[in-house]
Enzyme design. Structure first.
Site, PDB file in Angstrom:
ATOM      1  N   GLU A 277      30.894  34.637  48.425  1.00 19.37           N
ATOM      2  CA  GLU A 277      29.626  34.001  48.033  1.00 19.37           C
ATOM      3  C   GLU A 277      28.447  34.657  48.767  1.00 19.37           C
ATOM      4  OE1 GLU A 277      29.616  32.158  45.532  1.00 19.37           O
ATOM      5  OE2 GLU A 277      31.777  31.817  45.447  1.00 19.37           O
ATOM      6  N   ASP A 358      33.480  40.731  45.664  1.00 22.01           N
ATOM      7  CA  ASP A 358      34.836  40.875  46.209  1.00 22.01           C
ATOM      8  C   ASP A 358      34.860  42.012  47.221  1.00 22.01           C
ATOM      9  OD1 ASP A 358      35.855  38.868  44.688  1.00 22.01           O
ATOM     10  OD2 ASP A 358      36.849  40.147  43.208  1.00 22.01           O
TER      11      ASP A 358
HETATM   12 ZN   LIG Z   1      31.603  35.276  42.510  1.00 23.22          ZN
END
Ligand SMILES: [Zn+2]
Length: 409
Positions: A277, A358
């Site tokens: 996030e 990611d």
């Molecule tokens: Zn995401």
């Protein structure tokens, strides 16, 4: 172009859209009928995999039913001049055009929502229940509906009132004034959604002191993320499915973790999810999405200004003279092919951002915990492990699990 031709174009768009989605669903449904893929061994137990495919099947078939009924109803309403007829019904009672527009849209909203309530009910209390996800109760369901109506009336009604006011007073110039208003509204909602809207439906509490908070703070300090707000939301009130998200910007930024996420993951995994996030924030994804949606709205409003005053649109939908609110419906339908294309582009961009987030998480944590967390999430939510690539291309805002795992290797 004659009103009849416009009606045929609108009907064609509506049918083509429905058939396209139907074909995509069928293709996706049949794609799942395969043995457990090699790459998924060790992620899904055989019976969990079977259950996840059953979940996809049940959901898709239910979608065929609800989507089919809603398509037939709206197609028939359109073809029979229902919108013009409905407006005609209200004409004797509301001489003020703006008030009539509000009543007109209110009636359409209530009618379509009432039609969809049985499906929403069945989806929650039968399908989600059967697969062990549902935690909602009839009381919560009804309260959600009532709060939704109230919010819709206040926010939707307010914006609609402003739009009608501008259309009536500024003519074609309405578009840029309304664009500014919508932009301010969007920025405001982005900043205050978690403080003003979410608390109506859920409880948000600051993450309490403890190992998790300490670990997250250590991580935040290390990557230089000025953290003031980490919140936990009681997602378990409605569903056992887990999630996390980033919201707002500037001083109002927040990371919100579902209680269901915290329950089923280790501290290390949660830090990795948190890092993902933060990655969205660090890579400026939040602000990019906001700018792109503002630009898209501007383009849409400009195109709208070219069509919205054409009497032919009203006539096409069965009205006997120019009615701006009837034209709004016609415009929304004529605009579907454009929003279809912008929707695809948004999904492509969004999937790219997921890879970037990611990547950021792995760079700043390690390459073990995020993959572990994503696998767990996927199994717990019974996510479709093997969606058809075409279906992914059109509908997925997040890449499917196996693609994400492969990218993280
Ligand atoms: Zn995401």
């Amino acid at each position: 172009m004659s009103p009849e031709a416009i009606l045929y174009i609108i009907l064609f768009i509506s049918a083509a859209n429905y058939i396209f989605e139907l074909v995509l669903d069928v293709v996706n449904l049949n794609y799942g009928k395969k043995p457990l893929p090699k790459a998924a061994e060790g992620i899904y137990e055989e019976d969990k995999y079977e259950k996840s495919m059953e979940y996809q099947r049940v959901q898709t078939r239910f979608g065929f039913l609800s989507g089919g009924i809603s398509f037939i109803a709206s197609f028939a309403f359109l073809a029979l001049g229902g919108f013009g007829w409905l407006d005609g019904m209200f004409q004797p009672y509301f001489s003020n055009g703006i008030i009539r527009a509000l009543v007109f849209f209110g009636a359409l909203f209530v009618a379509s929502d009432v039609l969809s309530i049985p499906f929403q009910w069945f989806g929650t209390f039968v399908i989600e229940e059967r697969f062990g996800f549902n935690k909602s109760t009839p009381k919560i369901f009804i309260m959600d509906k009532l709060k939704g109506y109230l919010l819709g009336a206040l926010l939707g009604g307010g914006l609609l009132y402003l739009l009608m006011l501008l259309l009536n007073n500024l003519g074609v110039q309405f578009w840029w004034v309304f664009w500014i208003a919508i932009t301010l509204f969007t920025v405001f909602m982005n900043m205050f959604y978690t403080t003003l809207i979410m608390p109506l439906f859920n409880k948000l509490t600051p993450l309490e002191d403890g190992d998790l908070r300490k670990a997250i703070e250590t991580y935040s300090n290390r990557v230089g993320f000025p953290l003031t707000n980490i919140f936990v939301i009681d997602g378990s009130k409605r569903s056992s499915k887990a999630n996390a998200f980033f919201s707002g910007f500037g001083k109002k930024k927040k990371v919100v973790l579902y209680d269901t996420l915290i329950e089923n993951h280790t501290t290390e995994e949660l830090v990795a999810v948190f890092a993902h996030e933060v990655g969205h924030y660090k890579k400026k994804h939040i602000i990019q999405s906001l700018v792109s949606s503002v630009l898209q709205t501007g383009v849409m409003l400009f195109i709208m200004s070219l069509l919205i005053f054409s009497e032919k649109l009203s006539l096409a939908l069965g009205a006997d003279s120019l009615q701006l609110h009837v034209n709004l419906i016609a415009f929304a339908m004529l605009y579907t092919p454009i929003s279809f294309v912008t929707g695809i582009i948004s999904n492509v961009v969004s999937r790219k951002k997921e890879f970037e987030a990611d990547h950021y998480a792995i760079e700043t944590t390690n390459n073990v915990d995020l993959p572990l967390a994503l696998k767990k999430l996927s199994v717990d939510n019974l996510s479709n492990l093997q969606p058809h690539p075409t279906y992914v291309f059109f509908h997925y805002s997040h890449p499917p699990l196996l693609t994400r795992l492969a990218a993280m290797q």
